[in-house]
Design an enzyme around this catalytic site. Sequence first.
Site, PDB file in Angstrom:
ATOM      1  N   GLU A 259       0.853  -1.192   0.000  1.00  0.00           N
ATOM      2  CA  GLU A 259       0.000   0.000   0.000  1.00  0.00           C
ATOM      3  C   GLU A 259       0.886   1.238   0.000  1.00  0.00           C
ATOM      4  O   GLU A 259       1.868   1.308   0.751  1.00  0.00           O
ATOM      5  CB  GLU A 259      -0.903   0.075   1.242  1.00  0.00           C
ATOM      6  CG  GLU A 259      -2.027  -0.918   1.312  1.00  0.00           C
ATOM      7  CD  GLU A 259      -2.892  -0.696   2.553  1.00  0.00           C
ATOM      8  OE1 GLU A 259      -2.770   0.401   3.165  1.00  0.00           O
ATOM      9  OE2 GLU A 259      -3.674  -1.589   2.911  1.00  0.00           O
ATOM     10  N   GLU A 310     -13.739   5.830  -0.434  1.00  0.00           N
ATOM     11  CA  GLU A 310     -14.663   4.934   0.272  1.00  0.00           C
ATOM     12  C   GLU A 310     -15.376   5.714   1.367  1.00  0.00           C
ATOM     13  O   GLU A 310     -14.798   6.040   2.399  1.00  0.00           O
ATOM     14  CB  GLU A 310     -13.892   3.756   0.867  1.00  0.00           C
ATOM     15  CG  GLU A 310     -13.188   2.896  -0.185  1.00  0.00           C
ATOM     16  CD  GLU A 310     -12.257   1.863   0.437  1.00  0.00           C
ATOM     17  OE1 GLU A 310     -12.759   0.847   0.963  1.00  0.00           O
ATOM     18  OE2 GLU A 310     -11.028   2.094   0.409  1.00  0.00           O
ATOM     19  N   LYS A 313     -15.590   4.424   5.221  1.00  0.00           N
ATOM     20  CA  LYS A 313     -14.379   4.054   5.935  1.00  0.00           C
ATOM     21  C   LYS A 313     -14.269   4.863   7.230  1.00  0.00           C
ATOM     22  O   LYS A 313     -14.601   6.053   7.265  1.00  0.00           O
ATOM     23  CB  LYS A 313     -13.153   4.312   5.053  1.00  0.00           C
ATOM     24  CG  LYS A 313     -11.913   3.595   5.529  1.00  0.00           C
ATOM     25  CD  LYS A 313     -10.805   3.701   4.500  1.00  0.00           C
ATOM     26  CE  LYS A 313      -9.594   2.914   4.955  1.00  0.00           C
ATOM     27  NZ  LYS A 313      -8.470   3.044   4.004  1.00  0.00           N
ATOM     28  N   GLU A 319      -9.027   9.732   5.336  1.00  0.00           N
ATOM     29  CA  GLU A 319      -9.085   8.273   5.209  1.00  0.00           C
ATOM     30  C   GLU A 319     -10.098   7.844   4.150  1.00  0.00           C
ATOM     31  O   GLU A 319      -9.955   6.789   3.533  1.00  0.00           O
ATOM     32  CB  GLU A 319      -9.446   7.631   6.558  1.00  0.00           C
ATOM     33  CG  GLU A 319      -8.342   7.662   7.587  1.00  0.00           C
ATOM     34  CD  GLU A 319      -7.182   6.752   7.238  1.00  0.00           C
ATOM     35  OE1 GLU A 319      -7.395   5.783   6.487  1.00  0.00           O
ATOM     36  OE2 GLU A 319      -6.060   7.008   7.700  1.00  0.00           O
TER      37      GLU A 319
END
Length: 444
Positions: A259, A310, A313, A319
């Site tokens: 990641e 997203e 999340k 984030e």
Amino acid sequence: MCLLLPLLLFLQLTQPPQVSGVGINYGTLGNNLPPPKKVAQLLQSTVMSKVKIYDTNPDILSAFSNTGIDLIVAVQNSQVANLSSNPSAASEWFSSRVAPFLPATSIVSIAVGNEYLTTENLDPNALFKAMQNLHSALLSRGLDRKIKVTTPHSMAVLATSFPPSAATFAAMLLPPMTSIVEFLADTGAPFMVNAYPYFAYRDNPKTIDLEYALLGNATGVADKGFTYTNMLDAQIDAVRSAIGSLGFGNRSIRLVVSESGWPSKGDPAATPENARTYNGRLVEKAQSNKGTPMKPSESVEIFVFALFNENKKEGGESERNFGILDSDGSRVYDVDISCEFCSMVEMGEKPKGPSVWCVAKPHADEKVIKGVLDFCCGGGGVDCREIKENGDCFAPDKLHAHASYAMNAYYQMHGRNYWNCDFKGTALVTFTDPSYGRCRYAQQ
């Protein structure tokens, strides 16, 4: 001697690939994301040749069948303890969650947990045992060369990351980490690390140069004869040093950045401009086949985080905004991930009985594909007249199309075993007949 050379060349071609590539993390913590089938179709036209997901979602595994894109699936942290309890639990997990999708879906790795060793209230010893049990399940099925078992770590597993040459693992993690690193070396699986210069800069904006964090050609940070012009290289080499400190410096352990990314919204540093700069440079770095100062000739595979924003999340706004795409598939900012080599012979749509064929992955590296084609039409014994000029399979005159014909001929000729459709990770098995027009692909 003449008979041995083709065999040696074939063995070289069927070893796991040691080349860099671009991967993408596909998270699904959103209530507005497109269906997996559309995601798979979208990614086929990009440079993203591998996709890492965070579970074994059957809809996703089905959607990526016969796409030529490799998948890394995951055991969620909550499932690790059960898989560590006994080998039968791991075998059952694999049989129910992964095996039904093989070989149409190209699953190349199982990530056991995510940042497991640095997550509170989890037994660190369970992780290694779960990895062992899953590897045993693969070994019993003859899939241990095709599918590797590993686990992604956060940079928090290090006691210190700077200077890179002095990095070591946290003292309390030394026993489980030693067992895991030895397991990876013995099985040929990569060491995965989630590395984010963004977080380091966000927490220390006054002491860390922004250009250094953004993978720019900064003035450079010196460390024992090495000069680091970007933080990601320093983070990768810190992990190398920590592995070496365990006594595995002479073992071949491939590093993968599982990641890395930069958010486009939220904190002061999370802007579309910074995200575009970082992720654009990250993709270029992944494609460059260049290493780090400590190992300049050893390329590093990189998985960008993340494919989508997203909205469900947990955590702060940043984030939820790491995606390079919005939920409708539009780009959050202008970063080029298009692929100029991803078009090949259009596949038919109807499977024909139990037959299977072997074709080149659309994203496979052209240099490797060229070597495979030369081998198949040479020492591999394939009759390649049909892909020569005036042959029925000459058009389209594209390397991937010609290689697909030759790979399939080799696969059918030498037995339809999975190792006969590997070719250094550049091929996949399909249940859809790739024949077209007057070009007929061999079958049994």
